[in-house]
Design an enzyme around this catalytic site. Structure first.
Site, PDB file in Angstrom:
ATOM      1  N   GLU A  47       0.725  -1.405   0.052  1.00 59.06           N
ATOM      2  CA  GLU A  47      -0.083  -0.075  -0.203  1.00 59.06           C
ATOM      3  C   GLU A  47       0.827   1.425  -0.210  1.00 59.06           C
ATOM      4  O   GLU A  47       0.667   2.518  -0.843  1.00 59.06           O
ATOM      5  CB  GLU A  47      -1.055   0.105   1.332  1.00 59.06           C
ATOM      6  CG  GLU A  47      -1.918  -1.037   1.142  1.00 59.06           C
ATOM      7  CD  GLU A  47      -1.434  -2.513   1.745  1.00 59.06           C
ATOM      8  OE1 GLU A  47      -2.494  -3.104   2.467  1.00 59.06           O
ATOM      9  OE2 GLU A  47      -0.269  -2.607   1.852  1.00 59.06           O
ATOM     10  N   CYS A  79      -2.825  -4.505   6.547  1.00 64.42           N
ATOM     11  CA  CYS A  79      -2.298  -4.750   7.933  1.00 64.42           C
ATOM     12  C   CYS A  79      -2.363  -3.356   8.798  1.00 64.42           C
ATOM     13  O   CYS A  79      -2.901  -2.345   8.225  1.00 64.42           O
ATOM     14  CB  CYS A  79      -1.100  -4.928   8.180  1.00 64.42           C
ATOM     15  SG  CYS A  79       0.273  -3.733   7.768  1.00 64.42           S
ATOM     16  N   CYS A 111      -0.341  -0.316   7.370  1.00 60.89           N
ATOM     17  CA  CYS A 111      -0.962   0.360   6.215  1.00 60.89           C
ATOM     18  C   CYS A 111      -2.208   1.078   6.446  1.00 60.89           C
ATOM     19  O   CYS A 111      -2.516   2.117   5.874  1.00 60.89           O
ATOM     20  CB  CYS A 111      -1.168  -0.846   5.101  1.00 60.89           C
ATOM     21  SG  CYS A 111       0.451  -1.360   4.477  1.00 60.89           S
TER      22      CYS A 111
END
Length: 297
Positions: free
Chosen positions: A103, A128, A131
């Protein structure tokens, strides 16, 4: 077509693959214009969101994860309608904080291309926490639409409720906002000039450590990265990692680097030189050139 896409192209519907292959030429680095995306939708007769999800194997083919061996692809769609691919990057044998998440790679790709807002993030695995926090730094970050395979789309606010972000630290110009810092340095070195421009465009509202890295390869091509801070500090993206991700997206090897330059503000609360040197030494046997500059005003 580049060799790195040979396996992933077979995962796409045939009509989409046939239309995409001419775009995957030797200079392709993950950027598809809005008109090209519209063409892919038309030829494949697939809705735009389905095309974006189908393109994730192409984005994941950009990954270099020697530690995790887990290939993550991400696609950022900007306000322009263009899309920008990114993928995870890990430095062999080095601490995990040097890693670039997919990302981050996609968002930095869009930022370096001049996008001022991200509307959608398409990822092949649920983002996650790192991110999610990084995306929350963006202009109107809470409303970025997250698309995942076989799941309904949701805004970032769904994935990051009760978020802590720039507003909590009184920052009113979040990441990707148009802003420019000027520095007092005259140089005729094109690499220094490029670095100054990117340092001025970097995002460092918490430390004012505006900084950029420029990597030059043996053929004279340059690949830049800017500092992108985060309200939670740790998800900040260092300019060296952004530059290495940029280099990797362009299918270049770190062994091709012949010069590396870090420029940073003299008025910052921190210095990125130590972390930048460590990352560079992990991938290339060259010295880091380092310039400290005074901001104007």
């Amino acid at each position: 077509m580049q060799d790195r896409f040979i396996r992933s192209i077979t995962q796409l519907p045939t009509s989409l693959a046939d239309a995409l292959i001419p775009m995957l030429h030797q200079d392709f680095a993950g950027h598809i214009r809005a008109d090209q995306l519209a063409h892919l939708c038309q030829v494949s007769q697939m809705p735009e969101d389905e095309v974006l999800l189908a393109l994730l194997p192409i984005a994941a083919a950009l990954a270099k994860p020697p530690i995790s061996e887990f290939y993550v692809g991400a696609i950022a769609q900007g306000k322009s309608g263009d899309i920008y691919m990114g993928a995870n990057l890990e430095l062999p044998g080095e601490a995990l904080f040097h890693s670039v998440h997919a990302e981050q790679s996609a968002i930095s790709h869009a930022w370096l291309k001049g996008e001022s807002q991200i509307l959608k993030m398409i990822v092949n695995a649920s983002p996650c926490g790192h991110c999610r926090q990084f995306m929350n730094e963006l202009v109107d970050g809470a409303n970025v639409t997250i698309l995942l395979p076989a799941q309904p789309s949701h805004s970032l606010a769904h994935y990051l409720p009760y978020a802590f972000g720039p507003n909590d630290l009184h920052v009113t110009t979040p990441l990707l906002s148009k802003q420019q810092i000027e520095f007092a340095l005259d140089s005729s070195d094109p690499m220094v000039i490029e670095g100054l421009d990117h340092a001025g465009l970097s995002y460092a509202p918490y430390t004012h450590s505006f900084a950029a890295v420029v990597l030059e390869t043996q053929d004279g091509a340059t690949y830049c990265g800017r500092y992108a801070e985060n309200a939670a500090f740790n998800p900040s993206m260092l300019p060296m990692q952004m530059a290495l991700s940029n280099l990797s997206r362009h299918n270049r090897e770190c062994s091709e680097i012949r010069r590396a330059l870090l420029i940073e503000s003299s008025q910052g609360k921190i210095s990125l030189v130590g972390a930048s040197m460590e990352a560079l030494q992990a991938v290339a046997a060259i010295e880091l050139e380092y310039i400290v500059v005074d901001p104007i005003g």
